[in-house]
Design a protein around this motif. Sequence first.
Motif, short mmCIF file in Angstrom:
data_model
loop_
_atom_site.label_atom_id
_atom_site.label_comp_id
_atom_site.label_asym_id
_atom_site.label_seq_id
_atom_site.Cartn_x
_atom_site.Cartn_y
_atom_site.Cartn_z
N ARG A 5 0.84 -1.20 0.00
CA ARG A 5 0.00 0.00 0.00
C ARG A 5 0.87 1.25 0.00
NH1 ARG A 5 -3.53 -2.77 4.72
NH2 ARG A 5 -4.15 -4.56 3.50
N VAL A 158 -6.26 1.69 0.52
CA VAL A 158 -5.34 1.34 -0.55
C VAL A 158 -5.21 2.49 -1.54
CG1 VAL A 158 -4.93 -0.27 -2.46
CG2 VAL A 158 -5.88 -1.10 -0.30
N THR A 162 -10.81 2.72 -2.01
CA THR A 162 -10.83 1.35 -1.48
C THR A 162 -10.14 1.26 -0.14
OG1 THR A 162 -10.69 0.56 -3.77
CG2 THR A 162 -10.29 -1.04 -2.01
N THR A 196 -4.92 -7.98 2.84
CA THR A 196 -4.06 -7.32 1.87
C THR A 196 -4.82 -7.00 0.59
OG1 THR A 196 -3.28 -9.47 1.08
CG2 THR A 196 -1.99 -8.39 2.78
N THR A 197 -5.83 -7.79 0.26
CA THR A 197 -6.76 -7.51 -0.83
C THR A 197 -8.15 -7.92 -0.35
OG1 THR A 197 -6.65 -9.71 -1.87
CG2 THR A 197 -4.97 -8.09 -2.53
N ARG A 198 -9.16 -7.66 -1.18
CA ARG A 198 -10.52 -8.04 -0.79
C ARG A 198 -10.65 -9.53 -0.58
NH1 ARG A 198 -14.31 -10.03 0.66
NH2 ARG A 198 -16.52 -9.47 0.46
#
Length: 391
Positions: A5, A158, A162, A196-198
């Motif tokens: 990020r 992010v 998001t 770390t991601t969706r």
Amino acid sequence: MIYTRKLQKRALTILSAGLLAFAGWGTAVSPAQAAPAAPASSCSTGDHGILQDLQKNQTAKGADPLTFASVDFLNADTGRAAGNGFVIGTSDGGCHFQEIYQGQWSFQQIEFPDNVHGWALASVKGGQVKYLIRTTDGGSTWKRLSKYPATFERIEFVDGTTGFGYNRASTYYTKDGGSTWTRIPTPANTRGADFTTRSSGWAVVVAQGSGYRIMRTTDGGASWKQLKTVAYPNPQYAQVYANASQVYTVLYGGSGMSQTSYSLYGSSDAGRSWTRIIAQATAGGGPAPGSGPAKQEKGPASGSPGNMQVIGKTSAFLAGYQPAAQMVGTGMTKNNGRAWSNSKTVLGFEGVISFTDPNQGWLAVRNMNSSTLYATKDGGASWKAKFSFKF
């Protein structure tokens, strides 16, 4: 805040460098106007006169003095620090600071993925209830996103739309800048999580009488796989910090006599193997969770763990503080936890860090007489005061 990020933050900062003037912190200007000023003849430390009139007014009225509560840097030069009713910023590594905001909001955490968009958990000065607020002009003005209090204990964004919101039991996701949130399923009895991601995330679950269970999802919480168990008879709370390459979890033991017992575990292979990095047992808190050898028997400042940052493929930093001894320090690894070192301490009750790469970072500290921002260029081995509010 996670290094992937931070890379996005740095890229966005570079892209916006030609559009943003330092004086505007979000105001569009011409490339000629945006050119950096000639460097000052010297780079001093101290308060630089910023907000000192407000500080005098605060203390004259018997109000709490201005103190730092959160710090967030995009790179070694550009970043912000905030506290009770103010935000300040620098674009030259702390040689000069600028007042960005004064007002009603008492900031607990600020989060800027770029130099324009920001979010914060904040309360109205004098109040206990915190709200999620947002800025689209670099922090000069803030808007509350809901009339209802926020349940988040931590936020991460992010980009300009998001982000994730966390409390001890739940994780939430937004793709519209925080206007609406969707809950991501986490296991029952979760006490800490990080995504770390969706779709990719980690959670630590407590099992009373047994211990901690470290779990992972790769399908957005639809299913979870248990990857590590850590024995402890009375598990309570955990913190998780991850990026695409590394994951660390702070597992809390007991507390007493102003002492906290905890263990820090880390993995660099998606949870297939783990290193017990810190195992801090204390007289007041009892044994640290888990068993087996650890790289260090004490964490930074030999005190309670603060926030942590995971940097790139191999580095990580942890803040620590011991109020009774008035010590604040940091610890670090540059090889996935195979070795760990704790820095020298500075005088203070508590501290929060913001690292932008394996060497350069910032530390906000409060003590009896001042609240100070420190900078490091050697991974926390040494710290230099850059700005201080005197009480």
